[in-house]
Write a protein that holds these residues in place. Structure first.
Motif, PDB file in Angstrom:
ATOM      1  N   GLU A  55       0.743  -1.119   0.063  1.00 15.27           N
ATOM      2  CA  GLU A  55       0.096  -0.055  -0.032  1.00 15.27           C
ATOM      3  C   GLU A  55       0.988   1.217   0.023  1.00 15.27           C
ATOM      4  OE1 GLU A  55      -3.538   0.161  -0.231  1.00 15.27           O
ATOM      5  OE2 GLU A  55      -3.025  -1.983  -0.537  1.00 15.27           O
ATOM      6  N   LEU A  99      -6.864   3.721   6.362  1.00 15.89           N
ATOM      7  CA  LEU A  99      -5.920   2.700   6.347  1.00 15.89           C
ATOM      8  C   LEU A  99      -6.343   1.538   7.535  1.00 15.89           C
ATOM      9  CD1 LEU A  99      -3.167   1.537   5.703  1.00 15.89           C
ATOM     10  CD2 LEU A  99      -2.263   3.158   7.193  1.00 15.89           C
ATOM     11  N   ASP A 102      -8.866  -0.803   6.017  1.00 14.39           N
ATOM     12  CA  ASP A 102      -8.056  -1.498   5.282  1.00 14.39           C
ATOM     13  C   ASP A 102      -7.353  -2.801   6.019  1.00 14.39           C
ATOM     14  OD1 ASP A 102      -9.180  -0.325   3.231  1.00 14.39           O
ATOM     15  OD2 ASP A 102      -7.603   0.789   2.562  1.00 14.39           O
TER      16      ASP A 102
END
Length: 130
Positions: A55, A99, A102
């Motif tokens: 990421e 984030l 995720d």
């Protein structure tokens, strides 16, 4: 000179924090992810580390980007050392929240996650659950 003293103090606090607990880290470039070895399995740590690489979370960062541990109640705790005084930018909070969601979905099997915005010494300034 005062900037050097400030950096030295922060380095000492983080070093003391890591030495006084069961913490280890995984590095990527100049950045690292810290985790509590007594509550975070090595496989989970490696999976999160790989996720952070994929990421591009480590890109253009130095020092600690995240600390992960699990509470005695079984709740994951992610600490992001981004606070530098003043108000926390809504954009920073939004990015951390995205984030965190995720991470929860892709690494932590949707288990409960408590997110802390902290200073460089991992002292919480604000927290929320995702």
């Amino acid at each position: 000179m005062s900037k050097f003293v400030f950096i030295a103090v922060i380095a000492f606090v983080v070093g003391a924090f890591m030495l006084s607990n069961n913490f280890d880290s995984l590095e990527h470039g100049e950045a690292k992810f810290v985790y509590d070895t007594s509550t975070v399995d090595t496989a989970v740590a490696n999976q999160l580390h790989q996720f952070l690489i994929e990421e591009a979370i480590y890109d253009d960062k130095t020092g600690d980007v995240l600390l992960l541990k699990k509470s005695k109640a079984g709740v994951w705790v992610a600490k992001f050392p981004v606070y530098q005084g003043g108000e926390i930018s809504p954009l920073v909070r939004k990015n951390i929240e995205k984030l965190s969601i995720d991470i929860k979905q892709n690494v932590l099997n949707n288990e409960p996650l408590e997110v802390h915005i902290t200073n460089a010494g991992f002292q919480s300034v604000q927290f929320f659950k995702v």
